[in-house]
Design an enzyme around this catalytic site. Sequence first.
Site, PDB file in Angstrom:
ATOM      1  N   SER A 134      -5.656  -1.451  10.698  1.00 52.05           N
ATOM      2  CA  SER A 134      -4.839  -2.614   9.460  1.00 52.05           C
ATOM      3  C   SER A 134      -4.685  -1.885   8.419  1.00 52.05           C
ATOM      4  CB  SER A 134      -5.582  -3.534   9.996  1.00 52.05           C
ATOM      5  OG  SER A 134      -5.787  -4.755   8.975  1.00 52.05           O
ATOM      6  N   TYR A 148       5.040  -6.374   5.245  1.00 52.16           N
ATOM      7  CA  TYR A 148       3.693  -5.390   5.534  1.00 52.16           C
ATOM      8  C   TYR A 148       2.318  -6.027   5.683  1.00 52.16           C
ATOM      9  CZ  TYR A 148       0.538  -1.129   6.338  1.00 52.16           C
ATOM     10  OH  TYR A 148      -0.326  -0.669   6.551  1.00 52.16           O
ATOM     11  N   LYS A 152      -0.264  -7.269   8.399  1.00 51.23           N
ATOM     12  CA  LYS A 152      -1.342  -6.405   8.512  1.00 51.23           C
ATOM     13  C   LYS A 152      -2.484  -7.977   8.486  1.00 51.23           C
ATOM     14  CE  LYS A 152      -1.335  -2.041   9.021  1.00 51.23           C
ATOM     15  NZ  LYS A 152      -0.587  -1.473  10.529  1.00 51.23           N
TER      16      LYS A 152
END
Length: 272
Positions: A134, A148, A152
């Site tokens: 992650s 992004y 995550k």
Amino acid sequence: MSKIVLITGASRGFGKLWAKALLERGDKVAATARNLEDLNDLVQEFGSNVLPLKLNVNDRTACFAAVKTVKDHFGRIDVLVNNAGFGLFGAIEETSEQQARAQMETNFFGLLWMTQAIVPVMREQKSGHIIQVSSFLGLVTLPVLGLYNASKYAVNGLSETLQQEVAGFGIKISLIEPNGFSTDWSGASAVQTEANEAYTPVKAAFFEGTTPDSWGKPETTVPAFLELIDAENPPLHFLLGKIAYPVVKQVYAARLAEMEQWNQTAVTAHGH
């Protein structure tokens, strides 16, 4: 006893580095990449100890087939390292539908498909370790990385839930949450949105806030990665690098303070 490790996204960056480290110490590695030629160096150096597999993790059927191939070839799978992913740089307003979907398809859904494929194997074995690569941006956020960050955060929520569901089967879950490292993540592997000049000041402030010291050296992660792989009781959250922990600690302290400030109002909303 050597471990059987399946690593996605092994063509470059952390994936290639960690695959080589495992092979050098005598483990066996199934390494996946979209282009098999990117794995030729591992095959030439380590021969039958590495099983190269062409895989696009966005393809759920292909993920299940890859896991079956590895299980049939090596007899078991001790560790899955879900490493495939890429960075999308740009303001949220700038992000196209295609870019947003592609980011989630690889970083979240690709990881989900591999996880779903591996759990039955490890459940039958009554053992296994799923390592999700992650980011500390699954715990805190930075501007210019909105999609992004979101991917995550999704990975972290999924994996924390997964730990609760599979602990009784002897399956361990770890999230590797690096700060920035000098891999291809922010270079050749990265995607950029079409710029809107309204966000130029935000982007300038973001990049001015980074220094060469902000970026860790990928090669120095190897001992930490191997220690995680070998740990009898590995952590769920493993912050990688020297920047991640102090940033997370500061942000979480501020969040808790704000929640405390509004808690009385929140409690009265409960009704009884």
